[in-house]
Write an enzyme that holds these catalytic residues in place. Structure first.
Site, PDB file in Angstrom:
ATOM      1  N   LEU A 154     -20.995 -26.145   6.108  1.00  0.00           N
ATOM      2  CA  LEU A 154     -22.410 -26.007   6.451  1.00  0.00           C
ATOM      3  C   LEU A 154     -22.534 -24.663   7.147  1.00  0.00           C
ATOM      4  O   LEU A 154     -21.710 -24.331   8.006  1.00  0.00           O
ATOM      5  CB  LEU A 154     -22.849 -27.120   7.410  1.00  0.00           C
ATOM      6  CG  LEU A 154     -23.169 -28.493   6.818  1.00  0.00           C
ATOM      7  CD1 LEU A 154     -23.392 -29.493   7.950  1.00  0.00           C
ATOM      8  CD2 LEU A 154     -24.386 -28.423   5.925  1.00  0.00           C
ATOM      9  N   ASP A 155     -23.565 -23.883   6.798  1.00  0.00           N
ATOM     10  CA  ASP A 155     -23.672 -22.581   7.440  1.00  0.00           C
ATOM     11  C   ASP A 155     -23.983 -22.745   8.931  1.00  0.00           C
ATOM     12  O   ASP A 155     -24.362 -23.823   9.393  1.00  0.00           O
ATOM     13  CB  ASP A 155     -24.694 -21.690   6.731  1.00  0.00           C
ATOM     14  CG  ASP A 155     -26.113 -22.207   6.820  1.00  0.00           C
ATOM     15  OD1 ASP A 155     -26.637 -22.314   7.933  1.00  0.00           O
ATOM     16  OD2 ASP A 155     -26.707 -22.489   5.760  1.00  0.00           O
ATOM     17  N   LYS A 156     -23.806 -21.677   9.666  1.00  0.00           N
ATOM     18  CA  LYS A 156     -23.907 -21.715  11.125  1.00  0.00           C
ATOM     19  C   LYS A 156     -25.262 -22.204  11.602  1.00  0.00           C
ATOM     20  O   LYS A 156     -25.369 -22.851  12.654  1.00  0.00           O
ATOM     21  CB  LYS A 156     -23.606 -20.315  11.689  1.00  0.00           C
ATOM     22  CG  LYS A 156     -23.428 -20.258  13.192  1.00  0.00           C
ATOM     23  CD  LYS A 156     -22.993 -18.866  13.626  1.00  0.00           C
ATOM     24  CE  LYS A 156     -22.804 -18.793  15.125  1.00  0.00           C
ATOM     25  NZ  LYS A 156     -22.332 -17.439  15.546  1.00  0.00           N
ATOM     26  N   SER A 171     -27.166 -24.398  10.152  1.00  0.00           N
ATOM     27  CA  SER A 171     -27.455 -25.746   9.656  1.00  0.00           C
ATOM     28  C   SER A 171     -26.671 -26.781  10.455  1.00  0.00           C
ATOM     29  O   SER A 171     -25.728 -26.457  11.164  1.00  0.00           O
ATOM     30  CB  SER A 171     -27.115 -25.858   8.169  1.00  0.00           C
ATOM     31  OG  SER A 171     -27.856 -24.929   7.414  1.00  0.00           O
TER      32      SER A 171
END
Length: 235
Positions: A100-102, A104
């Site tokens: 998961l990107d930072k 999110s």
């Protein structure tokens, strides 16, 4: 056994991630820089180091769920104070099966099962992942239709997906979306292409496993039923 496969079996990383470690010169065998063609002889004692630290022998497989908050980077970078690496326990050694990107939050599967991770991340298997997304303005019927059909940006064409608004009010700015791809910042880029900006993104489900009541910043082991469901889905 090929070195990247052995590192995955030992829980260091997935095969793909292990290959990157070898490419970056972070792996050595008997104090010699490792190559992709190196093989590990399981009948002999060899010194295998990753980042100058000896790897542990093959460990029992572990499967955990983590509710990732915004601000945690899923890349396992020692020098990054925001890295997931600093959240994980030293033992058992775990790593994320997918990212998961930072910016999110939500459900993250943590494991030391490299083969399972490879199966989950491989784009050919179409494993569904469910997200709840909030954007910066009310969503329209045309937006939902274009998202569902797939969106083109750069040289990417996203797959068709399931999407629905979370309510039928005219001011609704949230929707649920189910993806079978794992492209970098995919939902954000799809929305941006259609003139919307994501202001909150939460993964709520992976295959049949939901985040349910798992509190943010906490983790728990998979139940026996969840693990059985997960393994059935990837086999």
């Amino acid at each position: 056994m090929r070195l990247s496969h052995y590192l995955a079996v030992c829980g260091v990383a997935s095969r793909r991630q292990a290959a990157r470690l070898i490419d970056c010169g972070r792996v050595s065998i008997n104090h010699q820089l490792a190559k992709h063609t190196d093989r590990v002889n399981l009948c002999e004692i060899e010194t295998i180091l990753v980042d100058d630290k000896p790897i542990l022998a093959v460990q029992d497989k572990q499967y955990w769920l983590y509710h990732k908050p915004v601000g945690i980077d899923c890349r396992l970078l020692v020098d990054d104070p925001h890295s997931l690496l600093h959240v994980l326990p030293e033992l058992p050694r775990l790593y994320p099966a997918g990212r998961l990107d930072k910016d999110s939050r939500g459900l993250l599967l943590l494991t030391n099962d490299g083969q399972l991770t490879q199966a989950l991340m491989h784009p050919d298997y179409y494993h569904p992942k469910t997200y709840v997304v909030q954007v910066d303005k009310p969503i329209s019927a045309s937006f939902l239709s274009m998202m569902a059909k797939g969106v083109s940006y750069g040289d990417v064409q996203t797959r068709s997906c399931d999407i629905r608004p979370l309510s039928l009010t005219a001011e609704e700015d949230r929707f649920e979306i189910v993806l079978t791809q794992g492209l970098n910042r995919q939902i954000r880029r799809m929305c941006q292409t259609l003139g919307y900006k994501v202001i909150d993104l939460m993964r709520t489900q992976l295959l049949d496993i939901g985040i349910d009541e798992l509190a943010e910043k906490t983790m728990r082991p998979l139940t026996a039923a969840e693990l059985l469901s997960l393994k059935r889905a990837v086999n």
